[in-house]
Design a protein around this motif. Structure first.
Motif, mmCIF file in Angstrom:
data_model
loop_
_atom_site.group_PDB
_atom_site.id
_atom_site.type_symbol
_atom_site.label_atom_id
_atom_site.label_comp_id
_atom_site.label_asym_id
_atom_site.label_seq_id
_atom_site.Cartn_x
_atom_site.Cartn_y
_atom_site.Cartn_z
ATOM 1 N N PRO B 61 23.744 59.776 45.415
ATOM 2 C CA PRO B 61 25.170 60.037 45.233
ATOM 3 C C PRO B 61 25.444 60.587 43.831
ATOM 4 O O PRO B 61 24.978 60.025 42.836
ATOM 5 N N TYR B 62 26.177 61.653 43.750
ATOM 6 C CA TYR B 62 26.641 62.151 42.453
ATOM 7 C C TYR B 62 28.118 61.805 42.374
ATOM 8 O O TYR B 62 28.941 62.372 43.092
ATOM 9 N N ILE B 81 22.939 54.064 50.000
ATOM 10 C CA ILE B 81 22.543 53.527 51.304
ATOM 11 C C ILE B 81 23.793 53.489 52.168
ATOM 12 O O ILE B 81 24.861 53.090 51.696
ATOM 13 N N GLY B 82 23.653 53.880 53.390
ATOM 14 C CA GLY B 82 24.833 53.884 54.245
ATOM 15 C C GLY B 82 24.495 53.756 55.704
ATOM 16 O O GLY B 82 23.329 53.579 56.085
ATOM 17 N N ALA B 83 25.519 53.834 56.496
ATOM 18 C CA ALA B 83 25.335 53.705 57.942
ATOM 19 C C ALA B 83 26.442 54.469 58.662
ATOM 20 O O ALA B 83 27.536 54.662 58.110
ATOM 21 N N SER B 102 26.566 52.696 47.203
ATOM 22 C CA SER B 102 25.641 53.228 46.200
ATOM 23 C C SER B 102 25.538 52.260 45.042
ATOM 24 O O SER B 102 26.455 51.458 44.798
ATOM 25 N N PHE B 103 24.418 52.345 44.361
ATOM 26 C CA PHE B 103 24.208 51.473 43.208
ATOM 27 C C PHE B 103 23.587 52.269 42.078
ATOM 28 O O PHE B 103 22.590 52.964 42.263
ATOM 29 N N LEU B 125 27.152 50.158 38.247
ATOM 30 C CA LEU B 125 28.222 50.718 39.085
ATOM 31 C C LEU B 125 27.838 50.562 40.553
ATOM 32 O O LEU B 125 26.778 51.014 40.985
ATOM 33 N N LEU B 126 28.704 49.879 41.272
ATOM 34 C CA LEU B 126 28.487 49.685 42.707
ATOM 35 C C LEU B 126 29.674 50.283 43.450
ATOM 36 O O LEU B 126 30.819 49.977 43.125
ATOM 37 N N THR B 127 29.397 51.120 44.418
ATOM 38 C CA THR B 127 30.501 51.705 45.188
ATOM 39 C C THR B 127 30.296 51.435 46.676
ATOM 40 O O THR B 127 29.162 51.398 47.162
ATOM 41 N N SER B 128 31.388 51.241 47.359
ATOM 42 C CA SER B 128 31.348 51.081 48.823
ATOM 43 C C SER B 128 32.559 51.794 49.401
ATOM 44 O O SER B 128 33.696 51.445 49.060
ATOM 45 N N PHE B 129 32.310 52.771 50.217
ATOM 46 C CA PHE B 129 33.402 53.479 50.880
ATOM 47 C C PHE B 129 33.266 53.313 52.389
ATOM 48 O O PHE B 129 32.154 53.373 52.933
ATOM 49 N N TYR B 130 34.389 53.115 53.035
ATOM 50 C CA TYR B 130 34.439 52.944 54.490
ATOM 51 C C TYR B 130 35.334 54.046 55.044
ATOM 52 O O TYR B 130 36.514 54.110 54.686
ATOM 53 N N SER B 131 34.755 54.900 55.864
ATOM 54 C CA SER B 131 35.504 56.064 56.352
ATOM 55 C C SER B 131 35.592 56.033 57.867
ATOM 56 O O SER B 131 34.651 55.601 58.547
#
Lengths: 202, 247
Positions: B61-62, B81-83, B102-103, B125-131
């Motif tokens: 991830p950028y 990492i995603g699903a 992402s981490f 930095l930890l990100t979590s997006f739910y789309s």
């Protein structure tokens, strides 16, 4: 007579074995409701047993009504959100797999079970969590998928210790009925015989 | 009689050996069949409309958060990492729930603007997006399908400062800052028509909505400060993912 003798000898020389694998089957609506209810009861029991202090401190029916379907991101730390929930989600997935649902249906039912837990149980003490609702079944199913594959491999080992490890990884494998494999000799002539393999799925 | 007993003994031993070999062979054969059945099942499941399929993604991830783009080598060390949980309506259209996590272990010189105040230093930095995405097959070649996706996204990013260089806020090293975002995710993926593995480029654009300062000195993860309707600040990113279907 000779065929009977061969059959007897083969049966007495450990010619029966068993093979562990999952068998998918169709379910009635009643079975689906029952299985969802079992998981719901398991979630409720686990919640009551492990969250006693939180329930005493933060729980109320007033909050239950206020929190109902009011989803938000929780403040829990990464370890719990990504590892704790993933593990519990994997066990829910493995339960449904052990009950004979396909992978896809097990995933869908795990998703619903996670939703029911957040919406109807946990909101007694806190708002339902967006991360938990999605992370638990999605990453849980991924872990459950791997656990299933690994446990199937281990449970078909000749070593009792390796099989025990398979049971630890996948405790719900006890609910999966093993397939018995029988080797039945087929007599052709005095110098030629072969085996017929019979799988018993009952 | 002795001859018969000897025959039984010898034959039993040889038969046992044959059975043992046969058993191994049968297990291998059954495993092979099971593998083939599973592979066929993947193809079948993806084609099915009613049952969701699940794929996992790994990638890079950028991310640019509040104008903090990766600058130093360490900033670029990130893992995504995603699903994708996918419900097919038909062969062309589908609905998908996408998780993008992402981490980044260390992001140096990360300036976080907390309304009119700021904290700067090194943070994880930890990100979590739910789309919630609409997916549509927009092209097809001999070997690949090209699938576009777009939909709204909600997410969070979490900062956990390990070194603070400047600070005029109440954020410390035992606090986490968690910022809620909402925005949009759009992507395009090239999916192999035989293996169903895919490569995806996705873009996320979001603005901050509210944030919390969470006390990590205890296990309760209590928010010591919650700010609603925070000043909108932008987060955008490009995700380069490789994905494969579990079923």
């Amino acid at each position: 007579m000779r065929l009977l003798l061969i059959t007897f000898l083969l049966l007495s020389s450990n010619s029966y074995s068993s093979y562990f694998d999952y068998t998918d089957r169709d379910h009635t609506k009643g079975e689906v409701v029952l299985d969802q209810s079992i998981v719901f009861a398991g979630h409720l029991s686990g919640y009551l047993l492990t969250q006693g202090d939180t329930i005493d401190k933060n729980g109320s029916w007033k909050k239950y009504n206020e929190h109902f379907l009011d989803f938000k991101f929780d403040n829990d730390n990464t370890n719990w959100n990504y590892f704790g929930h993933t593990y519990t989600g994997s066990q829910v997935y493995l339960f449904y797999r052990a009950r004979g649902y396909t992978r896809s249906k097990s995933f869908a039912l795990s998703f619903l079970s996670s939703l029911w837990f957040e919406a109807f149980i946990e909101n007694y003490t806190e708002q339902p969590s967006i991360q938990d609702t999605f992370n638990t079944p999605v990453y849980g199913t991924a872990l459950g998928f791997i656990s299933e594959k690994v446990s199937v491999y281990l449970l078909n080992s000749d070593s009792v210790y390796v099989r025990a490890l398979g049971r630890i990884i996948n405790p719900f494998s006890f609910m999966v009925e093993q397939k018995n494999v029988a080797f039945v000799p087929v007599y052709r002539d005095p110098t030629n015989y072969s085996f017929m393999v019979s799988f018993n799925y009952d | 009689m002795i001859k018969i007993l000897l025959f039984i003994l010898i034959f039993n031993l040889s038969a046992a050996e044959k059975v043992e070999k046969s058993e191994t062979f049968i297990k291998a054969e059954a495993a092979e069949k099971a593998n083939k059945a599973r592979e066929a099942n993947i193809v079948k499941k993806v084609a099915e409309i009613q049952n969701p399929s699940l794929s996992l993604t790994f990638g890079y991830p950028y991310l640019v958060i509040q104008d903090n783009a990766p600058k130093y080598d360490k900033d670029f060390l990130s893992l995504g990492i995603g699903a994708l949980m996918e419900f097919k309506f038909d062969e062309i259209n589908a609905f998908g729930i996408v998780i993008d996590s992402s981490f980044t272990p260390q992001h140096v010189d990360f300036d976080f603007q907390k309304e009119s105040k700021a904290v700067g230093g090194t943070t994880s930095l930890l990100t979590s997006f739910y789309s919630f995405n609409y997916l549509r097959r927009v092209g097809i070649t001999d070997g690949y399908e090209i699938i576009g996706s777009i939909g709204p996204a909600v997410g969070i990013y979490t900062l956990n400062y390990t070194q603070i260089d400047k600070n005029d806020t109440n954020i410390s090293k035992v606090n986490r800052v968690r910022v809620t975002n909402y925005g949009v995710r759009a992507g395009v993926k090239w999916r192999n028509r035989i293996t169903f593995n895919y490569f995806e480029i996705a873009a996320i654009y979001s603005v901050s909505d509210k944030y919390s300062v969470i006390d990590d000195s205890t296990n309760d993860a209590e928010a010591i400060e919650n700010i609603e309707n925070a000043t909108e600040r932008k987060t955008y990113g490009l995700l380069f993912n490789y994905g494969f279907y579990l079923f």
